[in-house]
Design a protein around this motif. Structure first.
Motif, mmCIF file in Angstrom:
data_model
loop_
_atom_site.group_PDB
_atom_site.id
_atom_site.type_symbol
_atom_site.label_atom_id
_atom_site.label_comp_id
_atom_site.label_asym_id
_atom_site.label_seq_id
_atom_site.Cartn_x
_atom_site.Cartn_y
_atom_site.Cartn_z
ATOM 1 N N ARG A 1 0.838 -1.209 0.000
ATOM 2 C CA ARG A 1 0.000 0.000 0.000
ATOM 3 C C ARG A 1 0.870 1.255 0.000
ATOM 4 N NH1 ARG A 1 -2.447 0.420 5.333
ATOM 5 N NH2 ARG A 1 -0.504 1.539 5.716
ATOM 6 N N GLN B 1 1.311 4.189 -2.980
ATOM 7 C CA GLN B 1 1.151 5.619 -2.734
ATOM 8 C C GLN B 1 2.407 6.402 -3.099
ATOM 9 O OE1 GLN B 1 -0.059 5.184 1.442
ATOM 10 N NE2 GLN B 1 -2.072 6.048 0.912
ATOM 11 N N ARG C 1 -6.686 5.080 -11.010
ATOM 12 C CA ARG C 1 -6.232 5.904 -9.891
ATOM 13 C C ARG C 1 -5.305 7.026 -10.358
ATOM 14 N NH1 ARG C 1 -6.588 4.659 -4.658
ATOM 15 N NH2 ARG C 1 -7.913 2.880 -4.109
ATOM 16 N N GLU D 1 -7.462 -1.701 0.923
ATOM 17 C CA GLU D 1 -7.161 -0.891 2.090
ATOM 18 C C GLU D 1 -7.272 0.599 1.761
ATOM 19 O OE1 GLU D 1 -3.523 -1.727 4.134
ATOM 20 O OE2 GLU D 1 -3.763 -3.902 3.916
ATOM 21 N N LEU D 2 -6.773 0.968 0.575
ATOM 22 C CA LEU D 2 -6.845 2.367 0.170
ATOM 23 C C LEU D 2 -8.290 2.815 -0.022
ATOM 24 C CD1 LEU D 2 -3.853 2.496 -2.364
ATOM 25 C CD2 LEU D 2 -3.959 3.550 -0.105
ATOM 26 N N GLU D 3 -9.119 1.916 -0.541
ATOM 27 C CA GLU D 3 -10.551 2.224 -0.715
ATOM 28 C C GLU D 3 -11.210 2.465 0.635
ATOM 29 O OE1 GLU D 3 -12.411 2.791 -3.277
ATOM 30 O OE2 GLU D 3 -10.891 2.382 -4.816
ATOM 31 N N GLU D 4 -10.881 1.608 1.615
ATOM 32 C CA GLU D 4 -11.452 1.755 2.950
ATOM 33 C C GLU D 4 -11.027 3.062 3.597
ATOM 34 O OE1 GLU D 4 -10.283 -1.664 5.157
ATOM 35 O OE2 GLU D 4 -11.474 -3.078 3.938
ATOM 36 N N GLN D 5 -9.768 3.472 3.382
ATOM 37 C CA GLN D 5 -9.288 4.711 3.946
ATOM 38 C C GLN D 5 -9.987 5.931 3.364
ATOM 39 O OE1 GLN D 5 -5.052 4.855 3.433
ATOM 40 N NE2 GLN D 5 -4.638 3.283 4.980
ATOM 41 N N SER D 6 -10.327 5.824 2.058
ATOM 42 C CA SER D 6 -10.939 6.969 1.386
ATOM 43 C C SER D 6 -12.437 7.103 1.680
ATOM 44 C CB SER D 6 -10.727 6.875 -0.115
ATOM 45 O OG SER D 6 -11.369 5.735 -0.650
ATOM 46 N N ASN D 7 -13.045 6.054 2.233
ATOM 47 C CA ASN D 7 -14.487 6.089 2.526
ATOM 48 C C ASN D 7 -14.745 6.648 3.927
ATOM 49 O OD1 ASN D 7 -15.157 4.990 0.054
ATOM 50 N ND2 ASN D 7 -15.057 2.873 0.792
#
Length: 315
Positions: free
Chosen positions: A19, A23, A56, A309-315
């Motif tokens: 992850r 980034q 992305r 994980e990145l999707e969860e962080q952005s929600n």
């Protein structure tokens, strides 16, 4: 090269590390065979990874030493296998880069004698590079009797599954002229087949011609830096520190990344395996260390949990 997170080589990375890598990097360079597909089958999860990176806003390019097909054919294959977001300008094959080298770097003024498949000739023709016409030789033709083309300024060697001794002989004659360039699309020694057999690569043809001519070929494809220079010339702001080279072959992909100052990742779905990378890492020969990857994953599908994980962080 130390790797973006301070450790060097042969250590597998997982979830949070991948992850952070996603980034940190803006450019992702992928080899094709053994990394995102095997023959006519995409590696599980590869389409999700590639399409997700593009969506992305990451820059994704494909660097392949396979010179047998033109980029247009690669486009059809990407689409056929589900890589629906890939565009033509993202594809850098050794045949395409060879055409650019002849046209833009050496500005060849004359004909090119090609040992290679139709895909290589197509790329040269689309770049306006004149090739020696490949006429059907008579069954009893020999180097003593066959005609040689005039004004041959370069010999270009790629994969050729219709190689003949006469082709090698003609190329050797052209290379007697020291002004005639000796170029190779790539120097891959062999390619694995699904049956467990192997296919001799361009490197085996180059070796024969180097012995016959007493000259060394200039290699255009990986691990040469020129393929990265092609990418840099067509994408603005390419910073090697922001690039990750993902491949399956230590002697080609990892060395290419090292030569160009890129972080490298080995996937274990192709030619090279962990044990070989560890041997290079532990070698007393310093040049072998350039073949050691910064990161190792079992497959690029290992990227998928990091996307989640990145999707969860952005929600």
């Amino acid at each position: 090269m130390a790797g973006a997170f301070g450790f060097k080589g042969c250590q597998k990375i997982h979830g949070p590390q991948i992850r952070n890598l996603l980034q940190a990097k803006d450019f992702f360079l992928f080899d094709c065979d053994g990394v995102i597909w095997h023959g006519e089958k995409a590696i599980t999860g590869a389409t999700t990874v590639v399409n997700s990176l593009i969506r992305r806003g990451k820059n994704v390019v494909f660097v392949t030493n396979n010179s047998t097909r033109p980029r247009e054919n690669y486009m059809h294959k990407f689409y056929r296998l589900g890589f629906t977001d890939v565009m033509l300008e993202q594809i850098f094959s050794s045949s395409y880069c060879s055409a650019l080298y002849l046209r833009d770097v050496v500005k060849v003024c004359g004909q090119v004698f090609v040992i290679g498949c139709d895909g290589l000739r197509t790329e040269l023709q689309e770049a306006g590079i004149p090739c020696v016409e490949e006429e059907e030789d008579q069954p009893d033709a020999t180097i003593f009797t066959c005609p040689l083309a005039a004004d041959v300024k370069a010999v270009l060697v790629g994969h050729d599954d219709k190689l003949t001794f006469l082709k090698l002989a003609k190329a050797s004659c052209y290379l007697k002229d020291p002004e005639c360039l000796f170029l190779a699309t790539d120097n891959d020694p062999w390619h694995p087949l699904s049956s467990g057999r192997i296919l001799p690569g361009s490197g085996s043809l180059i070796a024969a011609l180097e012995v016959a001519s007493g000259r060394k070929a200039t290699v255009i494809g990986k691990p040469s830096r020129f393929m990265f220079e092609c990418i840099s010339s067509q994408f603005r702001g390419v910073d090697p520190a922001q690039c990750l080279m993902v491949g399956d072959r230590l002697e080609t992909d990892m060395l290419f990344g090292s030569n160009c100052g890129l972080d490298t990742m080995l996937t274990l779905t192709g030619v090279s395996q962990m044990e070989e990378a560890q041997e290079y890492r532990n070698s007393d020969v310093s040049t072998n260390h350039s073949l050691v990857p910064d990161y190792v994953v079992d497959t690029i599908a290992d990227f998928i949990p990091a996307f989640e994980e990145l999707e969860e962080q952005s929600n």
